[in-house]
Design a protein around this motif. Sequence first.
Motif, PDB file in Angstrom:
ATOM      1  N   GLY A  62      18.175  82.438  44.062  1.00 17.87           N
ATOM      2  CA  GLY A  62      18.224  83.277  45.260  1.00 17.87           C
ATOM      3  C   GLY A  62      19.605  83.816  45.576  1.00 17.87           C
ATOM      4  O   GLY A  62      19.801  84.452  46.600  1.00 17.87           O
ATOM      5  N   ARG A  63      20.560  83.545  44.701  1.00 13.09           N
ATOM      6  CA  ARG A  63      21.923  84.032  44.881  1.00 13.09           C
ATOM      7  C   ARG A  63      22.305  84.849  43.653  1.00 13.09           C
ATOM      8  O   ARG A  63      21.764  84.665  42.580  1.00 13.09           O
ATOM      9  N   ILE A  64      23.275  85.749  43.840  1.00 18.37           N
ATOM     10  CA  ILE A  64      23.742  86.589  42.741  1.00 18.37           C
ATOM     11  C   ILE A  64      25.142  86.133  42.351  1.00 18.37           C
ATOM     12  O   ILE A  64      26.055  86.109  43.184  1.00 18.37           O
ATOM     13  N   SER A  65      25.294  85.780  41.088  1.00 20.10           N
ATOM     14  CA  SER A  65      26.602  85.374  40.573  1.00 20.10           C
ATOM     15  C   SER A  65      27.333  86.596  40.025  1.00 20.10           C
ATOM     16  O   SER A  65      26.759  87.675  39.892  1.00 20.10           O
ATOM     17  N   LYS A  66      28.575  86.394  39.670  1.00 22.44           N
ATOM     18  CA  LYS A  66      29.361  87.477  39.083  1.00 22.44           C
ATOM     19  C   LYS A  66      28.726  87.949  37.774  1.00 22.44           C
ATOM     20  O   LYS A  66      28.639  89.144  37.518  1.00 22.44           O
ATOM     21  N   GLY A  67      28.267  87.024  36.965  1.00 23.77           N
ATOM     22  CA  GLY A  67      27.626  87.387  35.698  1.00 23.77           C
ATOM     23  C   GLY A  67      26.335  88.166  35.894  1.00 23.77           C
ATOM     24  O   GLY A  67      26.048  89.119  35.168  1.00 23.77           O
ATOM     25  N   GLU A  68      25.552  87.754  36.866  1.00 20.07           N
ATOM     26  CA  GLU A  68      24.302  88.459  37.155  1.00 20.07           C
ATOM     27  C   GLU A  68      24.579  89.860  37.694  1.00 20.07           C
ATOM     28  O   GLU A  68      23.909  90.821  37.316  1.00 20.07           O
ATOM     29  N   LEU A  69      25.580  89.967  38.537  1.00 20.76           N
ATOM     30  CA  LEU A  69      25.946  91.270  39.074  1.00 20.76           C
ATOM     31  C   LEU A  69      26.525  92.166  37.980  1.00 20.76           C
ATOM     32  O   LEU A  69      26.262  93.369  37.947  1.00 20.76           O
TER      33      LEU A  69
ATOM     34  N   ASP B 263      31.863  82.989  52.167  1.00 20.83           N
ATOM     35  CA  ASP B 263      32.050  81.537  52.214  1.00 20.83           C
ATOM     36  C   ASP B 263      32.716  80.976  50.958  1.00 20.83           C
ATOM     37  O   ASP B 263      32.814  79.765  50.788  1.00 20.83           O
ATOM     38  N   ASN B 264      33.177  81.876  50.077  1.00 20.37           N
ATOM     39  CA  ASN B 264      33.894  81.505  48.854  1.00 20.37           C
ATOM     40  C   ASN B 264      33.123  80.538  47.953  1.00 20.37           C
ATOM     41  O   ASN B 264      33.704  79.664  47.318  1.00 20.37           O
ATOM     42  N   SER B 265      31.811  80.729  47.880  1.00 24.21           N
ATOM     43  CA  SER B 265      30.971  79.886  47.026  1.00 24.21           C
ATOM     44  C   SER B 265      30.918  80.404  45.590  1.00 24.21           C
ATOM     45  O   SER B 265      30.455  79.701  44.699  1.00 24.21           O
ATOM     46  N   GLY B 266      31.352  81.639  45.390  1.00 27.12           N
ATOM     47  CA  GLY B 266      31.266  82.249  44.069  1.00 27.12           C
ATOM     48  C   GLY B 266      29.970  82.996  43.842  1.00 27.12           C
ATOM     49  O   GLY B 266      29.722  83.514  42.758  1.00 27.12           O
ATOM     50  N   TYR B 267      29.136  83.038  44.869  1.00 28.31           N
ATOM     51  CA  TYR B 267      27.839  83.714  44.807  1.00 28.31           C
ATOM     52  C   TYR B 267      27.646  84.584  46.040  1.00 28.31           C
ATOM     53  O   TYR B 267      28.228  84.323  47.090  1.00 28.31           O
ATOM     54  N   VAL B 268      26.770  85.583  45.893  1.00 28.81           N
ATOM     55  CA  VAL B 268      26.382  86.407  47.040  1.00 28.81           C
ATOM     56  C   VAL B 268      24.962  85.998  47.394  1.00 28.81           C
ATOM     57  O   VAL B 268      24.048  86.114  46.574  1.00 28.81           O
ATOM     58  N   ASP B 269      24.781  85.480  48.608  1.00 33.02           N
ATOM     59  CA  ASP B 269      23.448  85.066  49.043  1.00 33.02           C
ATOM     60  C   ASP B 269      22.911  86.058  50.067  1.00 33.02           C
ATOM     61  O   ASP B 269      23.540  87.078  50.352  1.00 33.02           O
TER      62      ASP B 269
END
Length: 92
Positions: free
Chosen positions: A31-38, A64-70
């Motif tokens: 349910g989150r988008i990572s840098k690789g997925e983006l 929130d600096n999690s490394g993902y976009v939720d």
Amino acid sequence: MAIIRAVPSARGMSVEEFKEWLKQFDVDGDGRISKGELREAIRRRGGWFATLRAGRAVRRADRDNSGYVDDAEIENLVAFAQKDLGMKISSW
């Protein structure tokens, strides 16, 4: 094998359509988008410098600096896509 939907059209899309389009790149289904997925989404759209742009997008959108976009940060990603990727996304 995953079914990849078409690249967003020139007419633009709504925020909901953008979310649905982006979901197809969430390969781990969290349910989150990572840098690789983006990066893959940008590549599929035909964008150049996908790695650089994906990194910049996640840094700008990820509050929130999690490394993902939720889901809570998706509006930040929409703003990035409109400004830096030239995508037409409206809130209709």
